[in-house]
Design an enzyme around this catalytic site. Structure first.
Site, PDB file in Angstrom:
ATOM      1  CG  HIS A  17       4.060   1.716   0.363  1.00 42.51           C
ATOM      2  ND1 HIS A  17       4.585   2.983   0.880  1.00 42.51           N
ATOM      3  CD2 HIS A  17       2.861   1.418   0.984  1.00 42.51           C
ATOM      4  CE1 HIS A  17       3.768   3.257   1.846  1.00 42.51           C
ATOM      5  NE2 HIS A  17       2.605   2.508   1.896  1.00 42.51           N
ATOM      6  CE  LYS A  41      -8.755  21.060   5.660  1.00 40.03           C
ATOM      7  NZ  LYS A  41      -9.980  20.791   6.527  1.00 40.03           N
ATOM      8  NE  ARG A  90       2.002  -2.001   7.607  1.00 40.31           N
ATOM      9  CZ  ARG A  90       1.412  -0.883   7.484  1.00 40.31           C
ATOM     10  NH1 ARG A  90       2.625   0.288   7.784  1.00 40.31           N
ATOM     11  NH2 ARG A  90       0.345  -0.083   7.382  1.00 40.31           N
ATOM     12  CB  SER A 128       4.225   6.641   5.389  1.00 37.05           C
ATOM     13  OG  SER A 128       4.167   5.831   4.323  1.00 37.05           O
TER      14      SER A 128
HETATM   15  P1  ADP Z   1      -3.234   4.251   4.034  1.00 32.79           P
HETATM   16  O1  ADP Z   1      -3.197   5.568   4.598  1.00 32.79           O
HETATM   17  O2  ADP Z   1      -4.421   4.010   2.962  1.00 32.79           O
HETATM   18  O3  ADP Z   1      -3.258   3.153   5.032  1.00 32.79           O
HETATM   19  P2  ADP Z   1      -0.592   3.667   3.223  1.00 32.79           P
HETATM   20  O4  ADP Z   1       0.115   4.559   2.325  1.00 32.79           O
HETATM   21  O5  ADP Z   1      -0.154   3.841   4.672  1.00 32.79           O
HETATM   22  O6  ADP Z   1      -2.051   3.854   3.046  1.00 32.79           O
HETATM   23  O7  ADP Z   1      -0.363   2.100   3.110  1.00 32.79           O
HETATM   24  C1  ADP Z   1      -1.172   1.700   1.651  1.00 32.79           C
HETATM   25  C2  ADP Z   1      -1.156   0.286   1.772  1.00 32.79           C
HETATM   26  O8  ADP Z   1       0.029  -0.174   1.956  1.00 32.79           O
HETATM   27  C3  ADP Z   1      -1.985  -0.142   3.115  1.00 32.79           C
HETATM   28  O9  ADP Z   1      -2.763  -1.709   2.373  1.00 32.79           O
HETATM   29  C4  ADP Z   1      -0.948  -0.755   4.165  1.00 32.79           C
HETATM   30  O10 ADP Z   1      -1.345  -1.701   4.828  1.00 32.79           O
HETATM   31  C5  ADP Z   1       0.028  -1.257   2.853  1.00 32.79           C
HETATM   32  N1  ADP Z   1       1.400  -1.156   3.448  1.00 32.79           N
HETATM   33  C6  ADP Z   1       2.125   0.068   4.199  1.00 32.79           C
HETATM   34  N2  ADP Z   1       3.260  -0.346   4.418  1.00 32.79           N
HETATM   35  C7  ADP Z   1       3.517  -1.532   4.323  1.00 32.79           C
HETATM   36  C8  ADP Z   1       4.455  -2.657   4.354  1.00 32.79           C
HETATM   37  N3  ADP Z   1       5.684  -2.115   5.092  1.00 32.79           N
HETATM   38  N4  ADP Z   1       4.306  -3.835   4.131  1.00 32.79           N
HETATM   39  C9  ADP Z   1       3.167  -4.209   3.456  1.00 32.79           C
HETATM   40  N5  ADP Z   1       2.100  -3.464   3.262  1.00 32.79           N
HETATM   41  C10 ADP Z   1       2.193  -2.168   3.484  1.00 32.79           C
END
Ligand code: ADP
Length: 161
Positions: A17, A41, A90, A128
């Protein structure tokens, strides 16, 4: 002023992120990382914990703000005057979902565009969900998350288990 909203769950925020955010902060005048408050939740951390950990992780970026929001991302983007939604990609597996989300948002409000940035290969597999799995199974997450996240998770391990 070109403002982008970077929305997501950030449960917890990872180095993947932060990589997307860093690149976004070089392109836009201001980036607002916004924690979506609609899946509380099933979440691992509370929204306020996630916001605090992001704040701590991004404090060196002068043009980054951290917030949380309820409801639709595009409504939040309009409220803060952003014309761009920033998302990270990704792998091909992200593509289908992200394309649908972007097209749905575009159908709801055509003047707000989604822009995708691709992460560095070394962060490609970080999610995550993977971090939670590794952490809950006593693995070392220090390479994948900011230090403050690792410390917070360790301190709260009993509750999170
Ligand atoms: P969501 O639940 O909305 O998918 P995330 O917190 O999982 O939210 O991710 C937010 C954004 O960051 C999404 O666009 C996701 O694809 C991107 N993202 C998550 N992890 C990575 C990573 N390792 N590299 C690049 N982008 C990422």
């Amino acid at each position: 002023m070109k403002i982008a909203v970077y929305p997501g769950s950030f449960d917890p925020v990872t180095k993947g992120h932060i990589d997307i955010l860093k690149n976004g902060a070089e392109i836009f005048d201001k980036v607002i990382i916004a924690v979506a408050n609609n899946s509380e939740k099933n979440s691992f951390l509370t929204v306020s914990e996630r916001v605090e950990l992001i704040r701590e992780s991004v404090k060196e970026f002068e043009n980054v703000e951290v917030d949380s929001f309820d409801g639709l991302t595009i409504e939040y983007a309009k409220k803060v005057g952003a014309k761009v939604i920033l998302r990270g990609l990704r792998a091909v597996s992200d593509f289908e979902y992200e394309m649908q989300l972007s097209q749905a948002n575009s159908a709801l409000s055509s003047d707000i565009k989604t822009i995708f940035l691709i992460t560095k290969p070394k962060y490609n597999f970080i999610s995550s969900r993977t971090i939670k799995e590794i952490f809950l199974n006593n693995g070392d997450i220090s390479k994948f998350v900011p230090d403050c996240v690792r410390e917070f998770l360790m301190q709260n391990k009993e509750r999170l288990n």
